[in-house]
Each structure stands twice: as structure tokens, then as C-alpha cells.
Design a protein around this motif. Structure first.
Motif, PDB file in Angstrom:
ATOM      1  N   ILE A 164       8.335  -8.503  11.856  1.00 56.54           N
ATOM      2  CA  ILE A 164       9.279  -7.787  10.996  1.00 56.54           C
ATOM      3  C   ILE A 164       8.960  -6.297  10.906  1.00 56.54           C
ATOM      4  CG2 ILE A 164      10.334  -7.735   8.705  1.00 56.54           C
ATOM      5  CD1 ILE A 164      10.808 -10.298  10.390  1.00 56.54           C
ATOM      6  N   PHE A 165       7.686  -5.954  10.795  1.00 60.52           N
ATOM      7  CA  PHE A 165       7.253  -4.563  10.745  1.00 60.52           C
ATOM      8  C   PHE A 165       6.176  -4.322  11.790  1.00 60.52           C
ATOM      9  CE2 PHE A 165       8.433  -5.484   6.267  1.00 60.52           C
ATOM     10  CZ  PHE A 165       9.426  -4.520   6.081  1.00 60.52           C
ATOM     11  N   THR A 166       6.248  -3.185  12.465  1.00 57.47           N
ATOM     12  CA  THR A 166       5.170  -2.758  13.356  1.00 57.47           C
ATOM     13  C   THR A 166       4.753  -1.343  12.968  1.00 57.47           C
ATOM     14  OG1 THR A 166       6.761  -1.935  15.000  1.00 57.47           O
ATOM     15  CG2 THR A 166       5.891  -4.170  15.327  1.00 57.47           C
ATOM     16  N   TYR A 167       3.513  -1.003  13.308  1.00 56.68           N
ATOM     17  CA  TYR A 167       3.057   0.371  13.122  1.00 56.68           C
ATOM     18  C   TYR A 167       3.736   1.232  14.177  1.00 56.68           C
ATOM     19  CZ  TYR A 167      -0.441  -1.904  10.224  1.00 56.68           C
ATOM     20  OH  TYR A 167      -1.056  -2.651   9.258  1.00 56.68           O
ATOM     21  N   ALA A 168       4.284   2.357  13.755  1.00 54.66           N
ATOM     22  CA  ALA A 168       5.103   3.171  14.652  1.00 54.66           C
ATOM     23  C   ALA A 168       4.303   4.259  15.366  1.00 54.66           C
ATOM     24  CB  ALA A 168       6.278   3.773  13.895  1.00 54.66           C
ATOM     25  N   SER A 169       3.904   5.290  14.660  1.00 47.29           N
ATOM     26  CA  SER A 169       3.253   6.423  15.317  1.00 47.29           C
ATOM     27  C   SER A 169       1.757   6.219  15.524  1.00 47.29           C
ATOM     28  CB  SER A 169       3.484   7.694  14.503  1.00 47.29           C
ATOM     29  OG  SER A 169       2.994   7.551  13.179  1.00 47.29           O
ATOM     30  N   GLU A 170       1.154   5.366  14.719  1.00 52.39           N
ATOM     31  CA  GLU A 170      -0.296   5.135  14.798  1.00 52.39           C
ATOM     32  C   GLU A 170      -0.614   3.725  14.344  1.00 52.39           C
ATOM     33  OE1 GLU A 170      -4.398   6.628  12.528  1.00 52.39           O
ATOM     34  OE2 GLU A 170      -2.416   7.265  11.836  1.00 52.39           O
ATOM     35  N   ASN A 171      -1.449   3.037  15.097  1.00 55.87           N
ATOM     36  CA  ASN A 171      -1.932   1.721  14.706  1.00 55.87           C
ATOM     37  C   ASN A 171      -3.272   1.921  13.995  1.00 55.87           C
ATOM     38  OD1 ASN A 171      -3.119  -0.855  14.581  1.00 55.87           O
ATOM     39  ND2 ASN A 171      -2.089  -1.527  16.446  1.00 55.87           N
ATOM     40  N   PRO A 172      -3.323   1.759  12.663  1.00 59.61           N
ATOM     41  CA  PRO A 172      -4.527   2.115  11.913  1.00 59.61           C
ATOM     42  C   PRO A 172      -5.663   1.109  11.994  1.00 59.61           C
ATOM     43  CG  PRO A 172      -2.914   1.217  10.418  1.00 59.61           C
ATOM     44  CD  PRO A 172      -2.250   1.300  11.774  1.00 59.61           C
ATOM     45  N   ASN A 173      -5.405  -0.075  12.547  1.00 61.44           N
ATOM     46  CA  ASN A 173      -6.434  -1.118  12.520  1.00 61.44           C
ATOM     47  C   ASN A 173      -6.623  -1.855  13.843  1.00 61.44           C
ATOM     48  OD1 ASN A 173      -4.166  -2.882  12.564  1.00 61.44           O
ATOM     49  ND2 ASN A 173      -4.043  -2.747  10.328  1.00 61.44           N
ATOM     50  N   GLY A 174      -5.777  -1.567  14.835  1.00 59.27           N
ATOM     51  CA  GLY A 174      -5.891  -2.236  16.123  1.00 59.27           C
ATOM     52  C   GLY A 174      -5.146  -3.547  16.214  1.00 59.27           C
ATOM     53  N   SER A 175      -4.199  -3.786  15.314  1.00 62.37           N
ATOM     54  CA  SER A 175      -3.441  -5.038  15.309  1.00 62.37           C
ATOM     55  C   SER A 175      -2.769  -5.315  16.648  1.00 62.37           C
ATOM     56  CB  SER A 175      -2.355  -5.003  14.225  1.00 62.37           C
ATOM     57  OG  SER A 175      -2.889  -5.260  12.960  1.00 62.37           O
ATOM     58  N   MET A 176      -2.804  -6.550  17.055  1.00 59.94           N
ATOM     59  CA  MET A 176      -2.156  -7.001  18.276  1.00 59.94           C
ATOM     60  C   MET A 176      -0.665  -6.690  18.202  1.00 59.94           C
ATOM     61  SD  MET A 176      -2.313 -10.891  19.691  1.00 59.94           S
ATOM     62  CE  MET A 176      -1.880 -11.328  21.366  1.00 59.94           C
ATOM     63  N   GLY A 177      -0.136  -6.057  19.232  1.00 55.12           N
ATOM     64  CA  GLY A 177       1.276  -5.740  19.262  1.00 55.12           C
ATOM     65  C   GLY A 177       1.708  -4.781  18.175  1.00 55.12           C
ATOM     66  N   ASP A 178       0.758  -4.048  17.593  1.00 51.32           N
ATOM     67  CA  ASP A 178       1.048  -3.104  16.494  1.00 51.32           C
ATOM     68  C   ASP A 178       1.633  -3.810  15.270  1.00 51.32           C
ATOM     69  OD1 ASP A 178       0.201  -0.917  18.028  1.00 51.32           O
ATOM     70  OD2 ASP A 178       2.197  -0.653  18.898  1.00 51.32           O
TER      71      ASP A 178
END
Length: 228
Positions: A164-178
Motif C-alpha cells: 500500500i505504501f512504499t518509501y519514495a525518495s529514500e528508504n530509511p531502513n532497507g525494507s525489501m521492495g521499499d
């Protein structure tokens, strides 16, 4: 609309969530304890952020075993909206209400800052007032927020539009698939690491969380009007 905010020892964001609901929807929620085993009177269940049981063992591992979680599972099975934020997301994953897990951030440090998100699916009762692809800002505050799952689960999430939500400009934690937030297949259970309850006023740096709480209220009212 009756809303329950589930409180565990170590929960810290229940008041923020209460105030957000009151300010945005006018609804005064009830705090319910870990010992509550009946949530039938409630229409929406919220699990707020914090560090339930001090994140002992791992975040959410002890909270998932409390009596209230049986009632939360029952509510989810009945199709009621269940929403977990931060630690609430961790608890939903531990309880098996959502697939995957959350592990330590890639940098092994606590991250607390405003991040940009992209709305990947607005066809849910939580996101109907957003536009698909809309970029929004909300704060994160976690040390174990890196989403992870096996490749088959990731493919299922992607194919079923459960991301539903992904990190856009920066992935702050390294989540798979943002990944920043997902739902179950039925799309009535949502978990996300960013904090929409901290994004409801310009004084807080963003009002982008408002539409999420408004979406929940509007969809509840529309569904009940249709069934009246």
C-alpha cells in the motif's frame, strides 16, 4: 463509529492516536487493555506505536500472546478495519495477521525523521481519499522497521496489490521492495511503519495523515449507510 485503541505495557503512541482521531474525525476512541478478550462492540481496532513489553525477545513477540489479540483476530476475520502503526505493525506480523516480518534497520540504528512515501494502492478502506502514485510525507521512528519476506510472499504481495505504501525518495531502513505498509489479502488489515497520527497538522510538518483517518471514517459510514 466506535474505535478501540489497544494498549500494552510499553505502548507510547496511544494518546497521539487518540488525539488524531478526535481532531480528524470527531470520534473519541476507547483505550482497551491487553486483558480485554471481547472487542465485538467496536467497529475499528487500532494498534498504536511504542515498544510493547520493551521489545523483549523481539518487537511484538510478547504482545501477540496477550488475550486481546484473540479478539483482534476475530475482528479481522469479521472484516472490521484493523490498523497497526509502528509497533502495532510489528505485532500484526508476529500474530500472523499480515505476512512477513520486521527486522533491525539496515544501519542498525534508530531512525527518526520525516520521509516521503508513495501511495501504491488507493483501493482500500484506509487509502481511498489518496490518489494512486500520490507522494506524501510522514515521520518514521523505529529501529526494527526493515520489512522482509521470502520471494514467493513478495510476489504475492505485489501481484495482489497488497503493498500500500512504499518509501519514495529514500528508504530509511532497507525494507525489501521499499515497503512501508501492507495489507492482508482482504485489505481490511493494514500495517505501516510511518506514523500518520503525527502528520495531521502543519505544526507537525505535514497533514498527509489526515486522509488516512478520513478514509477509514468515510468507508465505515458508507458501508453502514448501504446496509441500513
Amino acid at each position: 463509529m466506535k474505535i478501540a485503541i489497544v494498549v500494552f505495557p510499553g505502548t507510547t503512541c496511544e494518546a497521539d492516536t487518540y488525539k488524531a482521531l478526535e481532531q480528524v474525525t470527531g470520534v473519541k476512541a476507547d483505550y482497551v487493555s491487553r486483558d480485554q478478550n471481547d472487542l465485538d462492540a467496536y467497529d475499528v481496532i487500532l494498534l498504536p506505536g511504542g515498544a510493547a513489553y520493551g521489545d523483549a525477545i523481539r518487537p511484538g513477540a510478547i504482545a501477540k500472546r496477550q488475550p486481546v489479540m484473540g479478539a483482534v483476530k476475530k475482528a479481522a476475520a469479521a472484516g472490521k478495519p484493523v490498523f497497526g502503526i509502528g509497533n502495532g505493525f510489528q505485532i500484526l506480523l508476529e500474530a500472523g495477521l499480515l505476512p512477513g516480518t520486521l527486522v533491525q534497520n539496515e544501519g542498525l540504528k534508530f531512525v527518526c525523521k520525516q520521509v516521503e512515501l508513495r501511495v501504491q494502492n488507493n483501493d482500500t478502506l484506509f487509502t481511498s481519499l489518496y490518489k494512486n502514485g500520490e507522494k506524501i510525507k510522514m515521520p518514521v521512528a523505529h529501529k526494527a522497521g526493515r520489512y522482509f519476506c521470502d520471494e514467493d510472499t513478495f510476489k504475492t504481495l505485489r501481484d495482489n496489490h497488497q503493498i500500500i505504501f512504499t518509501y519514495a525518495s529514500e528508504n530509511p531502513n532497507g525494507s525489501m521492495g521499499d515497503i512501508a505498509g501492507i495489507t492482508n489479502e482482504r485489505r481490511n488489515v493494514l500495517g505501516m511503519m510511518p506514523h500518520p497520527e503525527r502528520a495531521i497538522d502543519t505544526l507537525l510538518g505535514s497533514t498527509d495523515g489526515v486522509k488516512l483517518f478520513q478514509s477509514i471514517e468515510r468507508n465505515w459510514r458508507e458501508s453502514h449507510a448501504a446496509n441500513a
